[in-house]
Design a protein around this motif. Structure first.
Motif, PDB file in Angstrom:
ATOM      1  N   ILE A 204       0.873  -1.175   0.000  1.00  0.00           N
ATOM      2  CA  ILE A 204       0.000   0.000   0.000  1.00  0.00           C
ATOM      3  C   ILE A 204       0.911   1.226   0.000  1.00  0.00           C
ATOM      4  CG2 ILE A 204      -1.775   1.293   1.253  1.00  0.00           C
ATOM      5  CD1 ILE A 204      -2.579  -1.378   2.585  1.00  0.00           C
ATOM      6  N   LEU A 205       0.770   2.065  -1.000  1.00  0.00           N
ATOM      7  CA  LEU A 205       1.616   3.255  -1.124  1.00  0.00           C
ATOM      8  C   LEU A 205       0.743   4.499  -1.050  1.00  0.00           C
ATOM      9  CD1 LEU A 205       4.367   4.594  -1.748  1.00  0.00           C
ATOM     10  CD2 LEU A 205       3.851   4.299  -4.192  1.00  0.00           C
ATOM     11  N   VAL A 206       0.986   5.343  -0.036  1.00  0.00           N
ATOM     12  CA  VAL A 206       0.241   6.587   0.133  1.00  0.00           C
ATOM     13  C   VAL A 206       1.212   7.740  -0.069  1.00  0.00           C
ATOM     14  CG1 VAL A 206      -1.222   7.961   1.657  1.00  0.00           C
ATOM     15  CG2 VAL A 206      -1.259   5.456   1.824  1.00  0.00           C
ATOM     16  N   VAL A 207       0.882   8.644  -0.989  1.00  0.00           N
ATOM     17  CA  VAL A 207       1.807   9.715  -1.344  1.00  0.00           C
ATOM     18  C   VAL A 207       1.176  11.069  -1.071  1.00  0.00           C
ATOM     19  CG1 VAL A 207       3.358  10.604  -3.117  1.00  0.00           C
ATOM     20  CG2 VAL A 207       2.634   8.202  -3.193  1.00  0.00           C
ATOM     21  N   ALA A 208       1.882  11.881  -0.278  1.00  0.00           N
ATOM     22  CA  ALA A 208       1.383  13.220   0.067  1.00  0.00           C
ATOM     23  C   ALA A 208       2.572  14.160   0.240  1.00  0.00           C
ATOM     24  CB  ALA A 208       0.564  13.161   1.347  1.00  0.00           C
ATOM     25  N   THR A 209       3.139  14.578  -0.877  1.00  0.00           N
ATOM     26  CA  THR A 209       4.355  15.403  -0.829  1.00  0.00           C
ATOM     27  C   THR A 209       4.200  16.781  -1.444  1.00  0.00           C
ATOM     28  OG1 THR A 209       5.186  14.612  -2.961  1.00  0.00           O
ATOM     29  CG2 THR A 209       5.767  13.315  -1.012  1.00  0.00           C
ATOM     30  N   GLY A 210       3.214  16.952  -2.336  1.00  0.00           N
ATOM     31  CA  GLY A 210       3.092  18.224  -3.033  1.00  0.00           C
ATOM     32  C   GLY A 210       4.070  18.359  -4.187  1.00  0.00           C
ATOM     33  N   VAL A 226      -2.227   2.144  -4.709  1.00  0.00           N
ATOM     34  CA  VAL A 226      -1.597   3.457  -4.713  1.00  0.00           C
ATOM     35  C   VAL A 226      -2.630   4.542  -4.413  1.00  0.00           C
ATOM     36  CG1 VAL A 226      -0.245   5.121  -6.047  1.00  0.00           C
ATOM     37  CG2 VAL A 226       0.131   2.662  -6.366  1.00  0.00           C
ATOM     38  N   ILE A 227      -2.401   5.262  -3.329  1.00  0.00           N
ATOM     39  CA  ILE A 227      -3.293   6.342  -2.904  1.00  0.00           C
ATOM     40  C   ILE A 227      -2.560   7.670  -3.069  1.00  0.00           C
ATOM     41  CG2 ILE A 227      -4.674   7.280  -1.034  1.00  0.00           C
ATOM     42  CD1 ILE A 227      -5.600   4.508  -1.866  1.00  0.00           C
ATOM     43  N   ASP A 228      -3.077   8.509  -3.933  1.00  0.00           N
ATOM     44  CA  ASP A 228      -2.458   9.809  -4.242  1.00  0.00           C
ATOM     45  C   ASP A 228      -3.217  10.919  -3.529  1.00  0.00           C
ATOM     46  OD1 ASP A 228      -1.182  11.977  -5.347  1.00  0.00           O
ATOM     47  OD2 ASP A 228      -1.519  11.391  -7.434  1.00  0.00           O
ATOM     48  N   VAL A 229      -2.592  11.480  -2.505  1.00  0.00           N
ATOM     49  CA  VAL A 229      -3.232  12.537  -1.720  1.00  0.00           C
ATOM     50  C   VAL A 229      -2.888  13.918  -2.273  1.00  0.00           C
ATOM     51  CG1 VAL A 229      -3.556  13.457   0.627  1.00  0.00           C
ATOM     52  CG2 VAL A 229      -3.114  11.029   0.305  1.00  0.00           C
ATOM     53  N   GLY A 230      -1.895  14.006  -3.116  1.00  0.00           N
ATOM     54  CA  GLY A 230      -1.444  15.296  -3.624  1.00  0.00           C
ATOM     55  C   GLY A 230      -2.404  15.911  -4.619  1.00  0.00           C
ATOM     56  N   ILE A 231      -2.397  17.228  -4.664  1.00  0.00           N
ATOM     57  CA  ILE A 231      -3.133  17.944  -5.720  1.00  0.00           C
ATOM     58  C   ILE A 231      -2.308  19.167  -6.093  1.00  0.00           C
ATOM     59  CG2 ILE A 231      -4.583  19.178  -4.036  1.00  0.00           C
ATOM     60  CD1 ILE A 231      -6.817  18.969  -6.289  1.00  0.00           C
TER      61      ILE A 231
END
Length: 288
Positions: A204-210, A226-231
Motif C-alpha cells: 500500500i503506497l500513500v503519497v502526500a508530498t506536493g 496506490v493512494i495519491d493525496v497530492g493535488i
C-alpha cells in the motif's frame, strides 16, 4: 491490465448516504448537527474549500455557518469567536480553515477549540490519541483514505504500507492509522535517499508530498494499492497528483485519480465527524 480506479466521488456518496440516516435520526429528536467554519484572510483556494464544505453540509442536513475575518485580524478576535462557539450548544463542530495568516500561531488557535468539537482532528489531544488508537476525531484526509480502503475491502493487516510525506495533516496520522490496523509501516519524505527502494516494497503506497507526478511506474511494485493525496496545479492550469497516474495505473492494482479521488472523501469525513460530535453531545459526552 489497468488498475481498478478508486472513485472517491462514488465512495463518498455511499458513506454520506449512511451517515445521512444518522443525521436524520438526530434531527427527528430535535438535535440538528451544526458546523462552524472560521476563515481568516483572502486565500482563494481556502474560499473554494469553505464553499464546498458548506454546500456538502446542506446536502446531508447539517446546519453550517461561516465566520470570516480579514487578513489583518488580531489573534484575540479569532480566539474570542472560537470561545463563543465552544459555548454554543447548537454548534457541534468547529473548523478553522488553514492556512492562517503568517502572524497567527496555528497551535494556539487549534488548541483553543473544545476537544469535543474538534471535527478536523487537529487538536493536540486528538493527534496524540492516535498513538494509542483512542482518538475521538481522526484527521479527515487520512480517515478518508482508510474509509476508501475499507469500502474496497483492501487488506491492511500484515501488509507493508509506505507513506511518502510527514505532514501533521496527512503523513504522520496516516502512518499511525495504518499501524493501528496492523500494517507494517515505513515513513519516507520526498528527500529520502533512494526513495524508490522503499516505494517498490510497498503493498500500500500513500503519497502526500506536493511534488507533481514524482512517483512513476518504475517506483511502484506490481499489484500495489496506490493512494495519491497530492493535488497540484500545472502551468497549463490542469490539476495532477503526486503520482504519474497514466503510467502507474498500468502497474498498480488500485489507484486513486486526481481530482476525484481522496478529495471528496476528506469533506465526507468532516461531515461524519460533525454528526458524531452531535451524537456525543446528545448523550451528554462533554470530553473524550
Amino acid at each position: 491490465m489497468s488498475a481498478h480506479i478508486l472513485d472517491g466521488k462514488k465512495i463518498a456518496e455511499l458513506v454520506r448516504a449512511e451517515w445521512k440516516l444518522r443525521a436524520d435520526k438526530l434531527i427527528k429528536s430535535d438535535v440538528k448537527p451544526g458546523l462552524a467554519v472560521i476563515i481568516v484572510g483572502n486565500n482563494a483556494a481556502s474560499a473554494i474549500y469553505v464553499k464546498n464544505k458548506i454546500k456538502a453540509c446542506g446536502d446531508i442536513g447539517i446546519y453550517s455557518e461561516v465566520h470570516s475575518f480579514p487578513e489583518h485580524a488580531e489573534l484575540d478576535e479569532v480566539l474570542d469567536c472560537i470561545q463563543s462557539l465552544n459555548e454554543n450548544p447548537n454548534i457541534h463542530g468547529i473548523l478553522v480553515q488553514l492556512p492562517l495568516p503568517a502572524h497567527f500561531e496555528n497551535n494556539r488557535v487549534i488548541t483553543s477549540i473544545a476537544i469535543e468539537k474538534d471535527v478536523d482532528g487537529f487538536h493536540l489531544y486528538n493527534v496524540g490519541a492516535l498513538v494509542t488508537g483512542n482518538t475521538v476525531f481522526s484527521p479527515c484526509t487520512p480517515y478518508g483514505v482508510m474509509m476508501m480502503l475499507k469500502e474496497n475491502r483492501v487488506p491492511i493487516e500484515g501488509q507493508h504500507a509506505v507513506v511518502v510525506g510527514r505532514s501533521n495533516i496527512v503523513g504522520k496520522p496516516m502512518a499511525l492509522m495504518l499501524l493501528e490496523q496492523g500494517a507494517t509501516v515505513t515513513i519516507c519524505t520526498s528527500k529520502t535517499h533512494d526513495l524508490s527502494q522503499f516505494t517498490k516494497a510497498a503493498d500500500i503506497l500513500v503519497v502526500a508530498t506536493g511534488k507533481p507526478r514524482m512517483i512513476t511506474a518504475k517506483m511502484v511494485k506490481p499489484g500495489a494499492v496506490v493512494i495519491d493525496v497530492g493535488i497540484n496545479r500545472l502551468p497549463d492550469g490542469k490539476l495532477c497528483g503526486d503520482v504519474d497516474f497514466e503510467s502507474v495505473k498500468e502497474t498498480a492494482s488500485y489507484i486513486t485519480p486526481v481530482p476525484g479521488g481522496v478529495g471528496p472523501m476528506t469533506i465526507t469525513m468532516l461531515l461524519c465527524n460533525t454528526i458524531l460530535a452531535a451524537e456525543r453531545a446528545q448523550v451528554g459526552i462533554k470530553k473524550p
